[in-house]
Structure formats: C-alpha cells, structure tokens
Design an enzyme around this catalytic site. Sequence first.
Site, PDB file in Angstrom:
ATOM      1  N   GLU A  81      -2.936   8.806   4.077  1.00 37.16           N
ATOM      2  CA  GLU A  81      -3.380   7.603   3.359  1.00 37.16           C
ATOM      3  C   GLU A  81      -3.934   6.563   4.324  1.00 37.16           C
ATOM      4  OE1 GLU A  81       0.003   6.174   1.069  1.00 37.16           O
ATOM      5  OE2 GLU A  81       0.354   8.222   0.386  1.00 37.16           O
ATOM      6  N   HIS A  84       0.819  -1.219   0.000  1.00 33.48           N
ATOM      7  CA  HIS A  84       0.000   0.000   0.000  1.00 33.48           C
ATOM      8  C   HIS A  84       0.852   1.268   0.000  1.00 33.48           C
ATOM      9  CE1 HIS A  84      -4.287  -1.551   1.117  1.00 33.48           C
ATOM     10  NE2 HIS A  84      -3.713  -2.274   0.178  1.00 33.48           N
ATOM     11  N   HIS A  88      -1.738 -13.103  -0.812  1.00 36.82           N
ATOM     12  CA  HIS A  88      -2.930 -13.564  -0.086  1.00 36.82           C
ATOM     13  C   HIS A  88      -2.844 -15.034   0.305  1.00 36.82           C
ATOM     14  CE1 HIS A  88      -5.545 -10.036  -1.772  1.00 36.82           C
ATOM     15  NE2 HIS A  88      -4.597  -9.636  -0.949  1.00 36.82           N
ATOM     16  N   SER A  96       4.900   7.119   2.449  1.00 36.13           N
ATOM     17  CA  SER A  96       3.754   8.045   2.512  1.00 36.13           C
ATOM     18  C   SER A  96       2.605   7.480   3.333  1.00 36.13           C
ATOM     19  CB  SER A  96       3.258   8.390   1.104  1.00 36.13           C
ATOM     20  OG  SER A  96       2.970   7.218   0.363  1.00 36.13           O
TER      21      SER A  96
HETATM   22  C1  HEM Z   1      -4.231  -7.349  -6.514  1.00 34.68           C
HETATM   23  C2  HEM Z   1      -4.962  -6.527  -5.818  1.00 34.68           C
HETATM   24  C3  HEM Z   1      -5.205  -6.648  -4.344  1.00 34.68           C
HETATM   25  C4  HEM Z   1      -6.383  -6.442  -3.731  1.00 34.68           C
HETATM   26  C5  HEM Z   1      -7.692  -6.054  -4.387  1.00 34.68           C
HETATM   27  C6  HEM Z   1      -6.179  -6.686  -2.325  1.00 34.68           C
HETATM   28  C7  HEM Z   1      -7.152  -6.546  -1.362  1.00 34.68           C
HETATM   29  C8  HEM Z   1      -7.020  -6.927  -0.045  1.00 34.68           C
HETATM   30  C9  HEM Z   1      -8.053  -6.855   0.947  1.00 34.68           C
HETATM   31  C10 HEM Z   1      -9.445  -6.307   0.704  1.00 34.68           C
HETATM   32  C11 HEM Z   1      -7.569  -7.354   2.102  1.00 34.68           C
HETATM   33  C12 HEM Z   1      -8.301  -7.540   3.424  1.00 34.68           C
HETATM   34  C13 HEM Z   1      -8.246  -6.324   4.295  1.00 34.68           C
HETATM   35  C14 HEM Z   1      -9.096  -6.464   5.524  1.00 34.68           C
HETATM   36  O1  HEM Z   1     -10.041  -7.239   5.534  1.00 34.68           O
HETATM   37  O2  HEM Z   1      -8.814  -5.792   6.528  1.00 34.68           O
HETATM   38  C15 HEM Z   1      -6.217  -7.746   1.842  1.00 34.68           C
HETATM   39  C16 HEM Z   1      -5.391  -8.308   2.772  1.00 34.68           C
HETATM   40  C17 HEM Z   1      -4.078  -8.633   2.526  1.00 34.68           C
HETATM   41  N1  HEM Z   1      -3.376  -8.364   1.372  1.00 34.68           N
HETATM   42 FE1  HEM Z   1      -4.138  -7.744  -0.387  1.00 34.68          FE
HETATM   43  N2  HEM Z   1      -4.886  -7.042  -2.118  1.00 34.68           N
HETATM   44  C18 HEM Z   1      -4.235  -7.020  -3.323  1.00 34.68           C
HETATM   45  C19 HEM Z   1      -2.904  -7.237  -3.535  1.00 34.68           C
HETATM   46  C20 HEM Z   1      -2.016  -7.570  -2.541  1.00 34.68           C
HETATM   47  C21 HEM Z   1      -0.594  -7.604  -2.705  1.00 34.68           C
HETATM   48  C22 HEM Z   1       0.151  -7.182  -3.972  1.00 34.68           C
HETATM   49  C23 HEM Z   1      -0.073  -8.022  -1.523  1.00 34.68           C
HETATM   50  C24 HEM Z   1       1.356  -8.239  -1.141  1.00 34.68           C
HETATM   51  C25 HEM Z   1       2.307  -8.570  -1.994  1.00 34.68           C
HETATM   52  C26 HEM Z   1      -1.173  -8.245  -0.628  1.00 34.68           C
HETATM   53  C27 HEM Z   1      -1.071  -8.724   0.652  1.00 34.68           C
HETATM   54  C28 HEM Z   1      -2.110  -8.829   1.537  1.00 34.68           C
HETATM   55  C29 HEM Z   1      -1.993  -9.465   2.842  1.00 34.68           C
HETATM   56  C30 HEM Z   1      -0.775 -10.165   3.376  1.00 34.68           C
HETATM   57  C31 HEM Z   1      -3.227  -9.320   3.470  1.00 34.68           C
HETATM   58  C32 HEM Z   1      -3.594  -9.744   4.903  1.00 34.68           C
HETATM   59  C33 HEM Z   1      -3.173  -8.624   5.835  1.00 34.68           C
HETATM   60  C34 HEM Z   1      -3.411  -8.870   7.317  1.00 34.68           C
HETATM   61  O3  HEM Z   1      -3.743  -9.973   7.742  1.00 34.68           O
HETATM   62  O4  HEM Z   1      -3.251  -7.902   8.088  1.00 34.68           O
HETATM   63  N3  HEM Z   1      -2.334  -7.936  -1.259  1.00 34.68           N
HETATM   64  N4  HEM Z   1      -5.898  -7.452   0.536  1.00 34.68           N
END
Ligand code: HEM
Length: 337
Positions: A96, A74, A200, A84
């Site tokens: 942000e 992010h 994910h 940022s």
């Molecule tokens: C491709 C588009 C992506 C979308 C639409 C997306 C969206 C999201 C959303 C909606 C969540 C859940 C947030 C919540 O419920 O609080 C999430 C969690 C997460 N995302 Fe993504 N994400 C994307 C790409 C990425 C990328 C590129 C990474 C890292 C390389 C990533 C790593 C993570 C991780 C590790 C979590 C869990 C975080 C936690 O448990 O605190 N995501 N993401």
Amino acid sequence: MAASSSSSGSAATSAITAVLLVASLCVHGAAAQLCEDYYDDTCPDAYDITRQVLIDAHQSDPRIFASLIRLHFHDCFVQGCDGSLLLDSVPGMPSEKTSPPNNGSARGFPVVDAVKAALEDACPGVVSCADILALAAEISVELSGGPSWGVLLGRLDGKTSDFNGSLNLPAPTDNLTVLRSKFDDLKLNDVDLVALSGGHTFGRVQCQLVTDRLYNFSNTNMPDPTLDPAYRDFLSQRCPRNGDPTALNDLDPTTPDTFDKNYYTNIEVNRGFLNSDQELKSAPEAQGTTAPIVDQFASSQDDFFRSFAQSMINMGNLSPVTDPSLGEVRTNCKRVN
Ligand code: HEM
Ligand SMILES: *[C@@H]1O[C@H](CO)[C@@H](O)[C@H](O)[C@H]1NC(C)=O
Ligand SMILES: *[C@@H]1O[C@H](CO)[C@@H](O)[C@H](O)[C@H]1NC(C)=O
Ligand SMILES: *[C@@H]1O[C@H](CO)[C@@H](O)[C@H](O)[C@H]1NC(C)=O
Ligand SMILES: *[C@@H]1O[C@H](CO)[C@@H](O)[C@H](O)[C@H]1NC(C)=O
C-alpha cells in the site's frame, strides 16, 4: 456479563478489575474486542515508551505528529487497522505504501520502526504495529494541543498489504458525494467525516494537490470559484503553474503545527486547502448535511475535540484483527514474521 481483566490477567486481577468494569476493558469469554487495558500486564509502559520516542523524533521533525496520524488513517481505511500500510512490497504483493495516495507523501515510517524497536526491547513480541499507529495518533494529537482519549488496543497485525484497496482511499479531488459514500462504506457518518477531516488542522501538503484548483478547476482553465481570492493569490505565489509540484504548504497556515479548530474557521472563509476540505461546507449537498457540522466545530473547539476523539475511536475500530489464527504481532513492522 463476563468478568474482566487484561487479556493475560491473573484471577486475582480479574476479581479486582471486575469491580471497575467498563465497556473499554477487556472481556474474557466473549468475542474479542479492543480495550484500553490490553497491555497493562504484558507491557505496562507501552504508552510512555511510545510517547518518549515521539517526543524525541519531534525535536528534529516538527511535522512528525501530523505524518503519524495520517498513517493510522491510511492503515485503517484499507482492510481495517491491521498494519497493512507498514509492510514492504514483496514479490506478488506490492505494498500500500507504494500506491499513489501514499507514494511520496506517507511519511514517518522510520519513527514507527523506532517505536517498535523500543517496545521490542521492553516487552518482546507483545505490542502490534497496528496498535503502535493507534497509540502514536493519540499521542501526536495530544502533544499538538488537541484532545486526549483512551486508546483502544489489542489489534493484531495482518499478513497482507492491499495495494488495490488503497487506490480507493478518499482523494483530494473527491466531491462531497464521493467522500460521504467512502466513509459510509465503512459505517462512518457525517460527523465522523467532518471531525476526522479536522486532522488537516496540522501538517503539510504538496503544491500538486492544489494546482488544479488554482489554474484549471474541473478542466475549465479557471480557478475554483469557491477559493477565497486572497488565499488563491497567496497559494499561486507559493505554487506557480510550472513550479515544483512537491513544494510544501501548511494545511492550516494560521497555526501550522497546532491541533485546534482553525481548520473549520478557514473553511468558513473559503480557505480550505483541498477540494475535499472546502466541499464539506461549499458543496450544494453540504447544506443540511456536513455544513452545519463545520459551523458547529468552527464555533466550538470543545465540540470539535469531543467529536474528534470519538471519531478516532470509531476509525480505530475498523475491522481489527483479533483472532490469533488470522494475525500476529510482527517483530518488524515491515514484514510478516
Ligand atoms: C476526508 C478525506 C481526506 C482526504 C481526501 C485527505 C487527503 C490528504 C492529502 C492529499 C494530503 C497531503 C499529502 C501530501 O501532499 O503529501 C493529506 C495530508 C494529511 N492528512 Fe488527510 N485526507 C483526508 C482525511 C484525513 C484524515 C481522516 C486524517 C486524520 C484523522 C488526515 C490527516 C492528514 C494529515 C495530518 C496530513 C498532513 C501529513 C503530513 O504533514 O505528513 N487526513 N491528506
Ligand atoms: C514511487 O515514487 C518514486 C519516486 O517518486 C518512483 O520512482 C516510484 O516508481 C514510485 N513507485 C510506484 C510503485 O509507483
Ligand atoms: C489489482 O488490480 C489490477 C488491475 O486491475 C489487477 O490486475 C490485479 O490482479 C489486482 N490485484 C489483486 C491482488 O487483486
Ligand atoms: C461527484 O463525483 C462523481 C464521481 O466523479 C460524479 O459521478 C458525480 O456526478 C459528482 N457529484 C456532484 C454533485 O458533483
Ligand atoms: C486543463 O485540464 C484539461 C483536462 O485535464 C487539459 O486538457 C488542459 O490542457 C488543462 N489546461 C491547462 C492550461 O493545463
């Protein structure tokens, strides 16, 4: 080609390291670029210090590794990897971190502050907050069973936070067309999109991000037809229609805290959690674009790990600030100096 050394290396060091010149070493006299050995002279233990703080934090918070890599993502996607995201709001400049994609979901900030404090102790004023996020991301993946890679360093911290820019972050409801275009805007290709989405494979996600897929997909009052029925039942119990929208689920229920290829094997059986996850395989446009890459990573963890490491480097290279007139090393990640 210029001789090479860490940014503050002595002539003697330069002479020795010139022999070892590789692309990731710092280059003097050329346009500044990121390099692996940026802190070798000025804060040689930066990696180990960061690693220890993360290991300590993980004792009481098994989710922290996932949360930290998301912060790097992010940060980098909004005006480049410049810290940022970490700035607190000030009058006239909302942060942000208070925008909808981050508010109530971005977490791990106190651990970033703890890393910063430990680094300020060891080498005051040297390691940027943007670099801390890059280091923490790699260490988090590695400690969760994923690949390791040489983290490129030397980013300065920017002086602004871009609330409006963060509204354009990839969204869980985005379809594949939109996802590809948001990545393409940053010169990240389909392999980057599919590999980085593999983030994910660990971490948690709130119910409110799946309720439309369970109950009212595209305003149809019906579930998302691409969602596996058994998984839909499982999620419906965890996320009932009028349940707690912030209740947490595993992004990868098969191995919730392990960094592995199961994100892709889940998608293969229609068990992607977010719409944006399943789109990589199930969108019509995925045929011939992202679906073959999902297939490849589902069948080869080595291929996934190799691509993920490269794509993290690509993401980490997004518009870094290296010109000292445009950035600084923050003393406190929450405020400009
Ligand atoms: C491709 C588009 C992506 C979308 C639409 C997306 C969206 C999201 C959303 C909606 C969540 C859940 C947030 C919540 O419920 O609080 C999430 C969690 C997460 N995302 Fe993504 N994400 C994307 C790409 C990425 C990328 C590129 C990474 C890292 C390389 C990533 C790593 C993570 C991780 C590790 C979590 C869990 C975080 C936690 O448990 O605190 N995501 N993401
Ligand atoms: C962030 O979320 C909190 C609690 O959910 C809420 O009180 C606050 O107004 C939100 N901040 C912004 C800027 O939307
Ligand atoms: C952000 O967007 C809002 C609404 O479109 C606008 O009023 C505001 O001026 C923008 N802020 C900046 C800093 O561009
Ligand atoms: C994807 O979403 C955009 C924006 O909502 C929309 O304009 C477009 O028609 C959608 N494309 C497909 C193939 O559904
Ligand atoms: C489904 O979504 C549409 C559009 O957001 C909304 O008008 C409708 O009330 C929703 N239906 C249910 C049962 O929530």
